[in-house]
Design an enzyme around this catalytic site. Structure first.
Site, PDB file in Angstrom:
ATOM      1  N   CYS A  35       0.931  -1.229   0.004  1.00 53.78           N
ATOM      2  CA  CYS A  35      -0.070  -0.146  -0.154  1.00 53.78           C
ATOM      3  C   CYS A  35       0.781   1.218  -0.206  1.00 53.78           C
ATOM      4  CB  CYS A  35      -0.911  -0.036   1.112  1.00 53.78           C
ATOM      5  SG  CYS A  35      -1.992  -1.506   1.173  1.00 53.78           S
ATOM      6  N   CYS A 104      -3.418   8.095   6.584  1.00 52.70           N
ATOM      7  CA  CYS A 104      -2.166   8.218   7.508  1.00 52.70           C
ATOM      8  C   CYS A 104      -2.278   8.410   8.941  1.00 52.70           C
ATOM      9  CB  CYS A 104      -1.480   9.358   6.604  1.00 52.70           C
ATOM     10  SG  CYS A 104      -1.181   9.126   5.087  1.00 52.70           S
TER      11      CYS A 104
END
Lengths: 130, 395
Positions: A35, A104
């Protein structure tokens, strides 16, 4: 408008607490290289205080900034407060993240929780009773 | 600022800007108007069409003005599909690493019952003419293969593919958005039936392009409502942009040899410099690539952070990482040439032109080396590789 807030860019350009801690009391690593995001947190814990924290991150600008901000938010704090750190708090402290970058801040929250769990395992503690 | 993103867009040339302004100021009439002021605009339009046709060895009648590369790709593919469907032919051949203007149009056709065959492009990013030959069937109605790839710059064997298609009487379309003005195009020698061009890739303005369609290839409209472009693309012609596009393309073709030699030499210097960074690899064939294209993967880092830090050093570049592609997956082009996700996230595209200097190339190499080193030093992935916990993917 720029992609990121001034605060994100500040933490990306001058990340706080980058590196590792030898003999850390807790280490957490989340994300995966497929990812394009890996976050690793190192905690030094004295009594019930997180006395030191360092991070290493493979990822985009917001991943590095989220890691940096998360370390600032937990350094010197008691464990029961650190446990409660949310991705929302990280995002707010950064003056927001673009919608597609919110994951994030989630990684930052998860990396810290994972490091605390590692601390519990190493010390035979129950995570939920911290 | 060092601009190294010419594959994204180019700076307009002074000549193109001047021709555009001149047209806006003095020849703003509607080419469809009857009076002489309008007819003068019509003449300017014809002259631009002729100039553009000459650049690719086509007839002016075969040049259709569009809003750019994406529209041209859409119209070309949908037109060929319609011609095919009438004859009950619904098989289309393309490649895995086309621009999304092609791939998304093909996906749309797939939902309408067309069979789409995407050919592999191998590690070097080049499809072989034999693959096309072997894939052609009785019901193939279109082969659409890009002239040169927009991310890794690899040049496809267009002439050979064109020859095969012509022999089999199958329509051959090529997306030449990255090639026009940079590589020689001769639609007759290369047996091209349809071709897409976008002006802002060769120092022309944005929002204007060309669809070349050979006589006899019937176009279907995307936009209805007027007799412009022989009734195949309605809407008052964007004459200032068309004039500027013609100026830019003519100039690019006239200076192609000189520019190509100069830019290729700079490109090779850039490649040689970047190759010295450990654990990185050039993406795409080294020889058969656009004069200005450099594309590398750097192990252990992510492309967006690389771009942001290069931007701080005044360098404009692009990347195929997921974070810059706006999706969860990294660039489909890098995956198509067999790069694993992990490495594709750490890609960097530098696309230079004739205005870049050797000093700038030196500065780019130095800056990229510094930034890659800095990011690797904070990357747990890189650390695991250095201490042997994970294997290196790139040499």
């Amino acid at each position: 408008m720029a992609l990121y807030s001034e605060k994100v860019m500040d933490h990306f350009r001058n990340p706080r607490n980058v590196g590792s801690i030898e003999n850390a009391d807790g280490i957490g690593e989340v994300g995966n290289c497929k990812c394009g995001d890996i976050m690793k947190m190192y905690l030094k814990i004295d009594g019930d205080i997180v006395t030191d924290v360092k991070f290493e991150t493979f990822g985009c600008g917001s991943a590095i900034a989220s890691s940096s901000m998360a370390t600032e938010l937990i350094k010197g704090k008691p464990i029961h407060e650190v446990m409660k750190l949310t991705n929302k708090a990280v995002t707010e402290a950064l003056d927001g993240l673009p919608a597609h970058k919110l994951h994030c801040s989630v990684l930052a929250e998860e990396a810290i929780q994972s490091a605390l769990q590692d601390y519990c395992t190493k010390n035979n503690l129950d995570y939920n009773s911290l | 600022m060092i601009y190294a993103d010419n594959a994204a867009t180019t700076k307009m040339s002074s000549a193109a800007i001047n021709s555009m302004i001149d047209c806006i100021k003095n020849d703003w009439g509607n080419p469809s108007s009857l009076y002489s002021f309008g007819q003068r605009a019509k003449e300017i339009l014809s002259s631009a069409r002729k100039n553009i046709a000459e650049c690719i060895n086509a007839d002016p009648d075969e040049i259709y003005f569009t809003s750019g590369g994406s529209e041209s790709d859409n119209q070309a593919i949908l037109s060929a599909a319609k011609i095919g469907a009438k004859k009950n032919k619904r098989h289309i051949i393309s490649t895995t690493f086309e621009h999304h203007a092609v791939l998304h149009t093909l996906e749309k056709l797939k939902k309408e019952g067309f069979e789409i065959e995407l050919l592999e492009v191998h590690e070097n990013g080049i499809v072989l003419p034999e693959q096309v030959k072997n894939s052609i069937r009785e019901d193939t109605c279109l082969v659409t293969i890009m002239f040169a790839n927009n991310e890794i710059g690899t040049i496809q064997p267009i002439e050979e593919i064109g020859k095969i298609c012509r022999e089999k009487k199958i329509i051959f379309h090529t997306d030449a958005v990255q090639a026009a003005g940079h590589l020689p195009i001769d639609i007759k020698a290369q047996n091209i039936d349809m071709l897409s061009i976008s002006a802002h890739k060769f120092h022309g303005p944005k929002g204007i392009g060309v669809l070349y369609a050979r006589k006899g290839v019937a176009l279907s409209n995307l936009i209805e409502g007027g007799a412009q472009e022989k009734g195949k693309r309605a809407g008052t012609e964007n004459l200032p942009a068309i004039v500027a596009m013609a100026t830019a393309l003519k100039s690019a073709c006239e200076n192609m040899k000189v520019n190509s030699e100069k830019v290729s030499a700079l490109r090779d210097k850039l490649i040689e410099g970047l190759e010295k960074i450990p654990h990185c690899e050039l993406n795409g064939d080294r020889e058969n690539r656009l004069p200005g294209n450099v594309n590398f993967c750097f192990e252990g880092i992510e492309g967006e952070s690389l771009l942001l830090l290069l931007d701080d050093k005044g360098i404009c570049a692009s990347s195929g990482s997921a974070c810059t592609s706006g999706s969860l997956d990294p660039s489909h082009v890098l995956l198509a040439i067999g790069r694993p996700h992990e490495v594709a996230h750490g890609s960097l595209r530098l696309s230079i032109d004739e205005t870049n200097t050797p000093e700038e190339i030196f500065c780019i190499v130095k800056s990229v080396a510094e930034v890659v080193d800095y990011l690797r030093n904070m990357s747990p992935l890189w650390k695991d590789k250095v201490c042997g916990k994970r294997e290196f993917v790139l040499r």
